[in-house]
Design an enzyme around this catalytic site. Structure first.
Site: not given
Lengths: 339, 455
Positions: B189, B258
């Site tokens: 990322e 998450h």
């Protein structure tokens, strides 16, 4: 590495690496950077430049040697030690100096400062204050070249300190995976702020840091503009031919502190003195111009005078240019769009 | 003894799927672990393995059936009653509770006819033709339309290409646009975000998909320090036309790392625009606007909303303005401001409040930065009461900003202090009951509305 020794070896290579005119131009640019930085240091001392100010003194041969092999349309991106890169890219010393003093005539209208300057026109993409961030960004500029198939190369400079940042290796991986036209240049000036390179990594040869991704690397004497130029030619040719990234490690040295506020307790005065005396890139090039190219002292003195005048004009402009008007506070936050 | 084979849930947020194929026919012997059927969802195709031994006595749901609800009986197995409890074939846990709370919630809002969908009146801003479309399809269409329109637009991210998108948002784009414009990245990322920002500096228009916004934290330095600030630091020279998009907020039963909302994180930063679509109309119109915008835009989607169907404008030129909220339901008694999935809770709450004679005005913010305060203020000056709803944490959240702005601008109109409905101020728990407690829902919104009405 004694100067006499290298000079002796160099004799045959002089003609190969640079013509008389090229070396003269390189020497002039190195001198311009040197005098500019000295002036910036002076203005900093007078309180006219604030914040951080990282001088490039000692490292001039790196950016000048590499810039000489770039083409119109190629791009350059670097860290916060960026004044030399901007001058080498052909940016106006007045605009650079006025940015240092935080004036409206600066490249960023006074809103970026020493570490954050750009010239889209000259292909200079900053000027980045976050150590290592410019490596991913430069890889992305190279990605744009690849996407557009325009044949351009992005030269991405970073220090040996940044070479331990994770995103550098994420970028190496992507650049090698997609064969992006990026030349990575590690300017190894031996000290990341106050941390000597051997206290930061066991790696002896940083040019091999891309080896696991198949990125060829070469360690180069960064205090000799001819050697830099010669190595850069090879590197750029490799990258421009679509082979993907290439990594150069330039062994260099900064004669000044990390920034203006550097107590310099991490290296000895003798070490700095020895490097200044024996490895000054500007003195080295001057010697070759005089001894091997038959350039006269007068010609060099004329250049020195011209450079001194340019720098003085830049300093004058940087002090005469007004501060940005208060209305500039809220401009350039977003590109305005039609509602 | 007969054992019922149930439609399994293949993901935390799955509510229904297509029974694509039976690999066994009635009368076939079945051994545990054998693949007996294939199930397709909008996200993936999965094999269903038998848990129990026996003979396939009856196929209840024939192959090719769409919209088979999770936990409905798809077949009956005759065999030795080794385990008394019937189990969903592929679900590893016995699952006495049919599904996770968020799944139950999404099931309650998944029906196209449900009250949470915008009525014709609320689509008044757009008067052209519409067609039913899932949020997922709307996002995909927005990208495809813009990629056809502008060759500088490309999509990059993890699994966006060959895998067809981790959540199938980018399905089909690789086929249409090829690997140069739909780029599968490694799991990197920080690297690919910085790369995309650099590409945007050089004039391209990247769409960066984060598999979920949770992973954008790996790259947040490049988003804030490079993408958001460079225009300013360059005195207006270097633009960064880039879109960061992906699912944001709580999914279901995936716990703290998450499940979190990044609305407040990104909306805090000058130099960014932040949008959060709820419906298909929002998704299509806002994403198209984001891609066209010359600035960095964060598009906060929601996984639970991807499969939900709304009427979506079909006009090829349809695009929404960034910075404009939408009144989803007009009302005079109380203003409820929400964004993303919480608009659905607000609509549900408004419906139940209406039964008690309370007319709530529901504002779908659509954009979080710049915030459409004018629409909020006008509503509060009419209703004199406001409730904000978000999944994120209360501290320095979007609701806190709205409360401050309303208090500053509408103090004399307020008949009650603003009330915030937010996610609880804790990392998201995994346990189903605790997770339910941690998240906003329609009942909490209705209760808050009554509180500001002193009822």
């Amino acid at each position: 590495m004694a100067t006499a020794e290298t000079t002796g070896k160099r004799k045959g290579k002089v003609a190969l690496a640079m013509t008389r005119e090229e070396l003269l131009a390189a020497w002039r640019m190195m001198l311009l950077i040197r005098r500019f930085e000295e002036k910036a240091g002076q203005l900093y001392g007078m309180g006219l430049i604030g914040g951080f100010c990282h001088l490039y003194i000692g490292q001039e041969a790196v950016v000048v040697g590499i810039q000489g092999v770039l083409r119109e349309g190629d791009q350059v991106i670097t860290s916060y030690r960026d004044h030399g890169h901007m001058l080498a890219c052909g940016m106006d010393p007045k605009g650079v100096m006025a940015e240092l003093t935080g004036r409206i005539g600066g490249y960023s209208k006074g809103k970026g400062g020493s570490m954050h300057m750009f010239s889209a026109e000259k292909g200079f993409y900053g000027g980045h204050g976050i150590v290592g961030a410019q490596v991913s960004l430069g890889t992305g500029i190279a990605f744009a070249n690849w996407y557009r198939e325009n044949g351009h190369v992005c030269v991405t400079y970073f220090g040996e300190g940044a070479a331990n940042q994770g995103q550098v290796y994420e970028s190496f991986n992507l650049a090698s995976l997609w064969k992006l036209p990026v030349l990575y240049v590690i300017e190894n000036n031996r000290y990341a702020m106050g941390t000597a390179v051997e206290r930061a990594t066991p790696t002896k040869d940083l040019s091999q840091r891309g080896a696991v991704w198949g990125i060829p690397g070469r360690q180069v004497d960064g205090m000799d503009v001819l050697k830099v130029r010669e190595a850069a030619e090879e590197a750029i040719a490799y990258v421009r031919s679509g082979n993907g990234p290439y990594l150069m490690e330039l062994l260099t040295y900064r004669f000044r502190g990390h920034s203006m506020s550097d107590p310099a307790k991490y290296r000895t005065r003798e070490e700095v003195q020895r490097m200044r005396e024996e490895r000054d890139p500007i003195e080295g090039a001057r010697k070759i111009l005089l001894e091997h190219y038959g350039v006269g002292e007068n010609e060099l003195r004329a250049i020195e005078d011209e450079v001194r005048r340019i720098v003085q004009e830049a300093a004058d402009f940087a002090q005469a240019s007004p501060e940005p008007p208060e209305s500039e506070l809220y401009t350039d936050v977003l590109v305005e769009t039609a509602a | 003894m007969a054992t019922e084979i149930l439609m399994p849930a293949l993901s935390p947020t799955m509510t229904e799927g297509k029974l694509a194929r039976w690999l066994k026919k009635e009368g076939d012997p079945i051994r545990p672990g054998e693949v007996i059927a294939e199930i397709e969802t909008d996200k993936a195709t999965m094999e269903v393995e038998a848990v129990d031994e026996g003979v396939l006595a009856k196929i209840v749901v024939p192959e090719g059936t769409e919209g088979v609800a999770v936990n409905s009986v798809i077949a009956v197995l005759d065999g030795p009653p080794a385990t008394p409890a019937p189990k969903p074939a592929a679900a590893p846990e016995p699952a006495p509770v049919p599904a996770a709370p968020a799944v139950a919630k999404s099931a309650s809002t998944a029906q196209p006819a449900a009250a949470v969908n915008p009525s014709e009146a609320t689509l008044s801003a757009y008067s052209g033709p519409t067609a039913p479309m899932t949020v997922r399809e709307a996002l995909r269409e927005a990208m495809a339309l813009e990629m056809r329109r502008d060759p500088d637009v490309f999509l990059m991210g993890e699994e966006v290409g060959q895998y067809q998108g981790a959540y199938k948002v980018s399905q089909g784009l690789l086929d249409e646009f090829g690997p140069k414009r739909v780029l599968d990245t490694p799991i990197t990322e920080h690297g690919f975000t910085g790369l995309a920002v650099g590409a945007a500096f050089a004039g391209l228009k990247p769409i960066v998909e984060f598999m979920t916004f949770n992973f954008s934290m790996q790259a947040i330095d490049q988003i804030i320090n490079s993408a958001a600030k460079t225009l300013y630091m360059s005195g207006g020279q270097i633009r960064c036309p880039i879109v960061f998009r992906g699912p944001n907020g709580a999914a279901a039963r995936v716990a703290a790392q998450h499940s979190q909302c990044f609305a407040s994180w990104y909306a805090h930063c000058p130099g960014l625009k932040v949008v959060a679509p709820w419906s298909s109309e929002d998704a299509k119109g806002l994403l198209r606007a984001a891609i066209r915008d010359p600035n960095p835009v964060i598009v906060l989607e929601n996984e639970v909303m991807y499969g939900q169907t709304f009427p979506c404008p079909t006009d090829p030129e349809f695009v929404l303005p960034i910075g404009k909220a939408k009144i989803e339901r007009p009302g005079r008694d109380v203003t409820i401001v929400a964004f993303s999935i919480c608009v659905g809770y607000a609509m549900e709450a408004a419906e139940s409040l209406a039964k008690e004679g309370i007319e709530a005005e529901v504002i779908n913010l659509r954009t979080l930065r710049p915030l459409d305060v004018e629409t909020i203020f006008a509503s509060v000056r009419k209703t004199n009461r406001i409730v904000s709803v978000e999944e994120g944490w209360p501290y320095a959240g979007i609701g806190a900003e709205i409360a401050a702005r309303v208090t500053e601008a509408c103090f004399d109109w307020l008949d009650a202090p603003p009330v915030r409905v937010t996610g609880e101020d804790v990392p998201m728990p995994y346990a189903a009951n605790l997770e339910k407690l941690a998240l906003p829902n329609a009942a909490k919104v209705a209760a808050a509305a009554k509180r500001v009405l002193y009822r």
